[in-house]
Write an enzyme that holds these catalytic residues in place. Sequence first.
Site, mmCIF file in Angstrom:
data_model
loop_
_atom_site.group_PDB
_atom_site.id
_atom_site.type_symbol
_atom_site.label_atom_id
_atom_site.label_comp_id
_atom_site.label_asym_id
_atom_site.label_seq_id
_atom_site.Cartn_x
_atom_site.Cartn_y
_atom_site.Cartn_z
ATOM 1 N N GLU A 1 -9.187 -10.801 -5.781
ATOM 2 C CA GLU A 1 -8.072 -9.930 -6.137
ATOM 3 C C GLU A 1 -6.886 -10.770 -6.642
ATOM 4 O O GLU A 1 -5.732 -10.372 -6.538
ATOM 5 C CB GLU A 1 -7.663 -9.082 -4.926
ATOM 6 C CG GLU A 1 -7.009 -7.767 -5.315
ATOM 7 C CD GLU A 1 -6.879 -6.816 -4.141
ATOM 8 O OE1 GLU A 1 -7.137 -5.616 -4.332
ATOM 9 O OE2 GLU A 1 -6.543 -7.262 -3.028
ATOM 10 N N ASP B 1 -11.905 -5.779 4.947
ATOM 11 C CA ASP B 1 -10.955 -6.861 5.207
ATOM 12 C C ASP B 1 -10.924 -7.206 6.688
ATOM 13 O O ASP B 1 -10.821 -8.379 7.064
ATOM 14 C CB ASP B 1 -9.567 -6.467 4.723
ATOM 15 C CG ASP B 1 -9.517 -6.235 3.224
ATOM 16 O OD1 ASP B 1 -10.301 -6.882 2.500
ATOM 17 O OD2 ASP B 1 -8.713 -5.407 2.768
ATOM 18 N N ARG C 1 -7.887 4.206 12.703
ATOM 19 C CA ARG C 1 -6.456 4.460 12.513
ATOM 20 C C ARG C 1 -6.064 4.272 11.060
ATOM 21 O O ARG C 1 -6.825 3.726 10.265
ATOM 22 C CB ARG C 1 -5.622 3.575 13.442
ATOM 23 C CG ARG C 1 -6.014 2.126 13.475
ATOM 24 C CD ARG C 1 -5.578 1.507 14.794
ATOM 25 N NE ARG C 1 -5.849 0.078 14.851
ATOM 26 C CZ ARG C 1 -5.963 -0.603 15.969
ATOM 27 N NH1 ARG C 1 -5.824 0.009 17.136
ATOM 28 N NH2 ARG C 1 -6.201 -1.901 15.968
ATOM 29 N N ASP D 1 0.831 -1.204 0.000
ATOM 30 C CA ASP D 1 0.000 0.000 0.000
ATOM 31 C C ASP D 1 0.867 1.256 0.000
ATOM 32 O O ASP D 1 1.750 1.409 0.846
ATOM 33 C CB ASP D 1 -0.898 0.031 1.233
ATOM 34 C CG ASP D 1 -2.076 -0.915 1.133
ATOM 35 O OD1 ASP D 1 -2.342 -1.414 0.023
ATOM 36 O OD2 ASP D 1 -2.726 -1.156 2.169
ATOM 37 N N GLY E 1 -3.278 -5.372 0.380
ATOM 38 C CA GLY E 1 -3.904 -6.408 -0.433
ATOM 39 C C GLY E 1 -4.993 -7.082 0.372
ATOM 40 O O GLY E 1 -4.837 -7.329 1.580
ATOM 41 N N ASN F 1 -20.076 -6.227 -0.462
ATOM 42 C CA ASN F 1 -20.611 -4.955 0.006
ATOM 43 C C ASN F 1 -21.796 -4.586 -0.888
ATOM 44 O O ASN F 1 -22.215 -5.376 -1.748
ATOM 45 C CB ASN F 1 -19.531 -3.859 0.035
ATOM 46 C CG ASN F 1 -18.975 -3.525 -1.343
ATOM 47 O OD1 ASN F 1 -19.570 -3.842 -2.385
ATOM 48 N ND2 ASN F 1 -17.824 -2.864 -1.379
ATOM 49 N N ASN G 1 -4.417 -8.425 4.108
ATOM 50 C CA ASN G 1 -5.125 -7.738 5.187
ATOM 51 C C ASN G 1 -5.994 -8.696 5.986
ATOM 52 O O ASN G 1 -6.025 -8.651 7.222
ATOM 53 C CB ASN G 1 -6.013 -6.625 4.619
ATOM 54 C CG ASN G 1 -5.242 -5.519 3.951
ATOM 55 O OD1 ASN G 1 -4.051 -5.341 4.183
ATOM 56 N ND2 ASN G 1 -5.917 -4.771 3.088
ATOM 57 N N THR H 1 -22.319 -6.351 3.560
ATOM 58 C CA THR H 1 -21.808 -5.301 4.442
ATOM 59 C C THR H 1 -22.323 -3.943 3.963
ATOM 60 O O THR H 1 -22.360 -3.668 2.768
ATOM 61 C CB THR H 1 -20.280 -5.314 4.503
ATOM 62 O OG1 THR H 1 -19.741 -5.207 3.178
ATOM 63 C CG2 THR H 1 -19.788 -6.616 5.125
ATOM 64 N N GLY I 1 -6.151 -10.112 0.491
ATOM 65 C CA GLY I 1 -5.765 -11.363 1.113
ATOM 66 C C GLY I 1 -4.853 -11.151 2.304
ATOM 67 O O GLY I 1 -5.075 -11.702 3.392
#
Length: 305
Positions: A140, A252, A285, A13, A39, A184, A43, A220, A41
Amino acid sequence: MTKITVVGSYVTDLTARTPHMPKPGETVLGGPFRMGPGGKGGNQAVAAARLGAEVTMVTKLGRDLFAEEARRNFQEEGIDTRFISESAEEATGAALIAVDDHGENMIVVTLGACGDLSAADVAEAEEAIAASDVVLLQLETSMEAVEAAVAAAAEHDRMVILNPAPFQPVPDALLQQVDCITPNETEAGLLTGMEVNSRETAAAAADILFEKGIGIVIITLGGDGCYVREAAGGYHVPAMRAEVYDTTGAGDAFNGALAHFLAEGKPLAAASRLANAAAAISVTRAGTAPAMAYEHELEAYGIEE
């Protein structure tokens, strides 16, 4: 201890804060900038591991500095890296992320090596899949890898959770082999062909997906929690209150926590509440994997099971 195998992506990231999202052709002065593990996966693997799961990661990296950092991060989180393969041709994936002052984000992902994760790579991890309580997947990576993971999980009668993100068309035959799906609102709309923008439309979309043969459907809803559909019926699970700093990776956090708590044998409603709490903690955060909740933080949240 619960055992979870995550078959999915790892990307580095590259995140910058911005006062507002740039318009086409506009340059915005922002900051701070952060680089870190990500990513979907990766995360989700970290999210489950921090809650106490024994996690095996199946992905593909390049042969570069980002790959070295990936392995170091996974090892620091206690994640099994035996089945992370390398690409001689592709670089480790990367995500360019902008986060505005409202905590909303825009992301461009270049999958690189993890986009080439193959059925053969997944086959190398069959022993981990066979020993897992839950196999957790996203979209992904290549669809070939997803299909291979679902087939291996079915052969060993392991529970499969599919987070259909980022959206790719998924054959109904594959959906019928999935035990739990967690889109989602946008992804639920693309999967069902209807607009999903409320609890009521989420309920209708969940019914459509349930009728396709998926035993558990969880849509979600961001700050409104999630809508759950199982054999006994459908119900809404409220979100937990949180002071939002960065929503990147919240889904995630939800999926990693859900996998852990379902593997632990929690009832679905309780697992969904706990997953909502993990997501709420993560948005307070910065970052994705670094923002995932620890077990003691969920305990401090005071969630009733």
